[in-house]
Design an enzyme around this catalytic site. Structure first.
Site, PDB file in Angstrom:
ATOM      1  N   HIS A 183      39.826  -2.339  66.467  1.00 50.71           N
ATOM      2  CA  HIS A 183      40.214  -1.615  67.230  1.00 50.71           C
ATOM      3  C   HIS A 183      40.256   0.039  65.736  1.00 50.71           C
ATOM      4  O   HIS A 183      40.978   0.434  65.985  1.00 50.71           O
ATOM      5  CB  HIS A 183      41.260  -1.183  67.313  1.00 50.71           C
ATOM      6  CG  HIS A 183      41.473  -2.457  67.907  1.00 50.71           C
ATOM      7  ND1 HIS A 183      42.074  -2.983  69.325  1.00 50.71           N
ATOM      8  CD2 HIS A 183      42.311  -3.931  67.297  1.00 50.71           C
ATOM      9  CE1 HIS A 183      42.393  -4.068  69.891  1.00 50.71           C
ATOM     10  NE2 HIS A 183      42.265  -5.038  68.406  1.00 50.71           N
ATOM     11  N   SER A 304      24.409  24.276  57.524  1.00 45.10           N
ATOM     12  CA  SER A 304      25.133  24.926  58.595  1.00 45.10           C
ATOM     13  C   SER A 304      24.453  25.775  58.474  1.00 45.10           C
ATOM     14  O   SER A 304      24.220  26.244  57.252  1.00 45.10           O
ATOM     15  CB  SER A 304      26.678  24.592  58.447  1.00 45.10           C
ATOM     16  OG  SER A 304      27.402  25.617  58.845  1.00 45.10           O
ATOM     17  N   LYS A 310      28.348  22.132  54.478  1.00 39.74           N
ATOM     18  CA  LYS A 310      28.268  21.276  55.223  1.00 39.74           C
ATOM     19  C   LYS A 310      27.401  20.252  54.311  1.00 39.74           C
ATOM     20  O   LYS A 310      26.140  21.143  53.893  1.00 39.74           O
ATOM     21  CB  LYS A 310      27.818  22.027  55.948  1.00 39.74           C
ATOM     22  CG  LYS A 310      29.214  22.545  56.719  1.00 39.74           C
ATOM     23  CD  LYS A 310      30.159  21.283  57.546  1.00 39.74           C
ATOM     24  CE  LYS A 310      30.122  20.199  58.760  1.00 39.74           C
ATOM     25  NZ  LYS A 310      29.829  20.720  59.898  1.00 39.74           N
ATOM     26  N   GLU A 317      23.367  12.047  63.978  1.00 37.80           N
ATOM     27  CA  GLU A 317      23.406  11.984  65.369  1.00 37.80           C
ATOM     28  C   GLU A 317      22.722  12.504  66.364  1.00 37.80           C
ATOM     29  O   GLU A 317      22.706  11.945  68.138  1.00 37.80           O
ATOM     30  CB  GLU A 317      24.010  13.130  65.942  1.00 37.80           C
ATOM     31  CG  GLU A 317      25.695  13.446  64.867  1.00 37.80           C
ATOM     32  CD  GLU A 317      25.208  14.751  64.076  1.00 37.80           C
ATOM     33  OE1 GLU A 317      27.032  14.935  64.196  1.00 37.80           O
ATOM     34  OE2 GLU A 317      24.933  15.168  63.641  1.00 37.80           O
TER      35      GLU A 317
END
Ligand code: ARG
Length: 486
Positions: A183, A304, A310, A317
């Site tokens: 979970h 970024s 970043k 992804e």
């Protein structure tokens, strides 16, 4: 558009064809055959054409046609000399294609017509004999299977490389601990190797599944003709043998209209993507500031355009994102098939783009993930080991400790639940409780409770078959090495 303009369209050179080989006179193509009186509307001609994507099949088409020509000669349907001329002409087209000299445009409609037309330019009228006892329906089915058979082998090889790198990292991290979750809540600590070996097993099933699919891909429809077989004394076994097919379709209607093998492949491809996507999701989480379990190396991370701090996990992804298109192609293929009356219908031309795209997507994702794992990712082992000491993921082991000393498990479970609650209130972890506190809870607790609940002991103790205990994991690594070397 007036009729002669349409004919002019078909006569004029193909707009974007770079082919240095001149197009043959299109007079034969003005109309489909003598049956037709006028030519196709140019927009319809381009709507109908598949050459822009089925050119991908050209090498398989040439190989299939060479086998067909050899069979025609072998069975006496054409002469041996004609057979040789056809085979040599097809080989010349292969060389021209490889050297970038043969680039047919949409006036050829599809790769099959393009090849036949060029063949006739090269070898003359004998080229027109190639299509004896064959239809584009059994031809395209043959090409697609030859293509997929080869691509499946490549994907299986890529899966092996992916498994190899998982195994290498696992071997170096048997005793590196990582929190295990259910979970997405801390559950029980694990060996990092055990966690990675779960992905190894998924890839193993993928590899085996592709082998299964390949058996049904490798059946020859060549010789099924348009739908009903042929009047010529062909030898289907002969072409099947030349093309290394394991078997031939027993029913000609089924042979030309079956795409089950493509659906099966897309299922297998979808499952590979599910597995890669789940691993991607974990890597994305692990690389976040919230987890800090891995560092992405510069070679596989991006920045970024506005936030200078970043470092983004673009590779996992993208893999996660590309999963959607493979699922989509599977869905599309199923829908294409569901309402088709026997036998061939032009709908089947729609089988190709999704199939090709899925093959390329799976191959690219496997390659990228293998590189990411091999050189783009660093596990922060210190931080991981730290993580497993800062939670209550050893609570089951306290209950097991009591259960092993005669306390019924459910009773022990409730008792430990209470300790967890009071410890959280006191801002303590289980390892911070004094022996007196333990013994107040239950007299069975002894000094050895501290080692019993240390993360290393907790992991090592799960020595049941297939568990995370180090002994089990070492055995699993050995077994896995053997599996991929076979
Ligand atoms: N380009 C066609 C396809 O991909 C080849 C088969 C055409 N057959 C036909 N009966 N029109 O399906």
């Amino acid at each position: 558009m007036p009729k002669d303009e349409r004919i002019n369209f078909l006569l004029s050179p193909i707009p974007n064809s770079q082919s240095p080989i001149p197009n043959i006179s299109m007079t034969e193509k003005q109309t489909w055959s003598q049956r037709f009186e006028s030519a196709l509307h140019p927009a319809i001609a381009s709507f109908n054409a598949s050459i822009s994507f089925d050119i991908e099949l050209i090498e398989y088409d040439l190989t299939g046609s060479q086998a067909h020509a050899q069979m025609l000669a072998q069975t006496g349907i054409i002469s041996p000399a004609e057979g040789e001329e056809l085979v040599a002409g097809l080989e010349q087209i292969r060389q021209e294609y490889r050297q970038g000299q043969f680039q047919p445009g949409i006036d050829a409609e599809d790769v099959h017509f393009a090849v036949e037309r060029r063949l006739t330019e090269i070898v003359g009228d004998v080229g027109k004999k190639l299509h004896t006892a064959r239809s584009r329906n059994d031809q395209v089915g043959t090409d697609t299977r030859l293509y997929l058979r080869e691509q499946i082998q490549q994907i299986k090889q890529l899966l092996r490389e992916f498994q190899g790198v998982l195994l290498d990292i696992a071997q170096q991290n048997v005793e590196t601990l990582i929190p295990g979750y259910t979970h997405l809540q801390r559950a029980q600590p694990l060996s990092l190797a055990h966690h990675l070996l779960a992905y190894f097993q998924m890839a193993q099933r993928d590899w085996e599944r592709l082998g299964d699919v390949a058996r049904r891909v490798n059946i020859s429809p060549l010789g099924c003709g348009a739908l009903a077989g042929t009047t010529f004394p062909i030898d289907r076994h002969y072409t099947a043998k030349l093309l290394h097919f394991d078997d031939i379709y027993a029913n000609s209607l089924d042979g030309v209209s079956d795409r089950d093998f493509a659906v099966e492949f897309l299922c297998a491809a979808s499952l590979i993507m599910v597995h890669l996507s789940r691993l991607s999701e974990e890597i994305i989480l692990w690389s976040s500031e919230e987890f800090r379990f891995v560092t992405l190396k510069d070679s596989c991370a991006t920045g970024s355009s506005i936030m200078p701090q970043k470092k983004n996990p673009d590779v996992p992804e993208l893999v996660r994102g590309k999963t959607g298109r493979v699922f989509g192609h599977l869905q599309a293929m199923l829908v294409i098939m569901k309402g088709l009356p026997l036998a061939y219908n032009k709908d089947l031309q729609e089988d190709k783009e999704g199939l090709f795209d899925s093959v390329k997507t799976v191959q690219a994702c496997l390659e990228a993930m293998t590189i990411l794992l091999r050189e783009g990712l660093e596990f922060r082992t210190h931080r991981l080991n730290e993580a497993v000491t800062e939670d209550f993921s050893n609570a089951t082991d306290v209950a097991d400790y009591l259960a092993a000393r005669g306390v019924p498990f459910r009773e022990a479970y409730n008792l430990v639940g209470k300790v967890v609650k009071t410890s959280i209130a006191a801002g303590k972890l289980l390892k911070d409780l004094t022996l007196e506190e333990w013994q107040q809870l239950h007299p069975a607790f002894q000094e050895d409770i501290y080692t019993a609940i240390s993360p290393k002991t907790v992991v090592a103790a799960r020595n049941s078959y297939g568990g995370t205990g180090f002994e089990q994991v070492n055995k699993a690594i050995l077994a896995a090495r053997i599996q991929i070397s076979e």
